[in-house]
Write an enzyme that holds these catalytic residues in place. Sequence first.
Site, mmCIF file in Angstrom:
data_model
loop_
_atom_site.group_PDB
_atom_site.id
_atom_site.type_symbol
_atom_site.label_atom_id
_atom_site.label_comp_id
_atom_site.label_asym_id
_atom_site.label_seq_id
_atom_site.Cartn_x
_atom_site.Cartn_y
_atom_site.Cartn_z
ATOM 1 N N HIS A 96 -24.234 12.462 -2.262
ATOM 2 C CA HIS A 96 -25.785 12.764 -2.842
ATOM 3 C C HIS A 96 -25.137 13.518 -4.050
ATOM 4 C CE1 HIS A 96 -28.717 12.125 -0.058
ATOM 5 N NE2 HIS A 96 -28.255 12.301 1.163
ATOM 6 N N HIS A 113 -21.261 12.223 3.626
ATOM 7 C CA HIS A 113 -22.352 12.150 2.996
ATOM 8 C C HIS A 113 -22.984 12.593 2.120
ATOM 9 C CE1 HIS A 113 -26.826 10.438 4.805
ATOM 10 N NE2 HIS A 113 -27.061 11.940 3.634
ATOM 11 N N GLU A 114 -22.891 14.664 2.767
ATOM 12 C CA GLU A 114 -23.410 15.411 1.343
ATOM 13 C C GLU A 114 -22.804 15.106 0.260
ATOM 14 O OE1 GLU A 114 -26.306 16.536 2.183
ATOM 15 O OE2 GLU A 114 -26.620 15.987 4.156
ATOM 16 N N GLN A 168 -30.592 16.899 -3.513
ATOM 17 C CA GLN A 168 -32.114 16.030 -2.937
ATOM 18 C C GLN A 168 -32.878 17.092 -3.096
ATOM 19 O OE1 GLN A 168 -29.392 15.984 0.969
ATOM 20 N NE2 GLN A 168 -31.144 14.450 1.235
ATOM 21 N N GLY A 179 -28.199 18.732 7.485
ATOM 22 C CA GLY A 179 -27.380 18.619 5.814
ATOM 23 C C GLY A 179 -28.266 18.686 4.598
ATOM 24 N N CYS A 183 -31.354 10.626 6.778
ATOM 25 C CA CYS A 183 -31.112 11.320 5.317
ATOM 26 C C CYS A 183 -32.609 11.633 5.708
ATOM 27 C CB CYS A 183 -30.403 10.628 4.452
ATOM 28 S SG CYS A 183 -30.515 11.643 2.835
ATOM 29 N N LEU A 184 -32.448 13.163 5.330
ATOM 30 C CA LEU A 184 -33.584 14.187 4.742
ATOM 31 C C LEU A 184 -34.503 13.169 3.370
ATOM 32 C CD1 LEU A 184 -33.125 16.858 5.265
ATOM 33 C CD2 LEU A 184 -34.498 15.581 6.705
#
Length: 168
Positions: A138, A134-135, A51, A46, A92-93
């Site tokens: 962000h 989660h996204e 991000q 994701g 997480c990235l």
Amino acid sequence: MALLPILEFPDARLRTVAKPVEQVDERVRAIIDDMFETMYDAPGIGLAATQVNVHEQIIVIDISENHDEPLVFINPRIDVLDETLFDYEEGCLSVPGFYEEVTRPRHVRVTALNRDGEEFVLEPEGLLAVCIQHEIDHLKGKLFVDYVSNIKRQRIRKKLEKQHKERA
């Protein structure tokens, strides 16, 4: 398509609240394509536009093993359908190399626009529900590390800052 640089915690730009997409057009679709390429390359399941320093409400997700079930969520709205909470180990990235348990609702409803600007509704459970939540966090300027203790968050911050200095 292009690979986009992924912002890493504690970069302050990750705290920016994303604005709604006003029109789904070729510019937005190009961002989506770049986001998918970036996410698959990372690799991740994701990615929120925040991000990659694009502060618009765009999310791409693909939890499939073969990267063949891409999902796009533009201007997503979320409702909790089941108050039952469960813990899921998240990564997480933007917080590379760290995984922590986060408690989230098990079942949600998401209303969003797809890459063609058409509204759709999805009622995911499990991993997909976690990933979407989660996204969406962000897009609100929130990271999964905000759900952990201050001590853990500071430890993660210091380790990542050290890694950033070593790479510089």
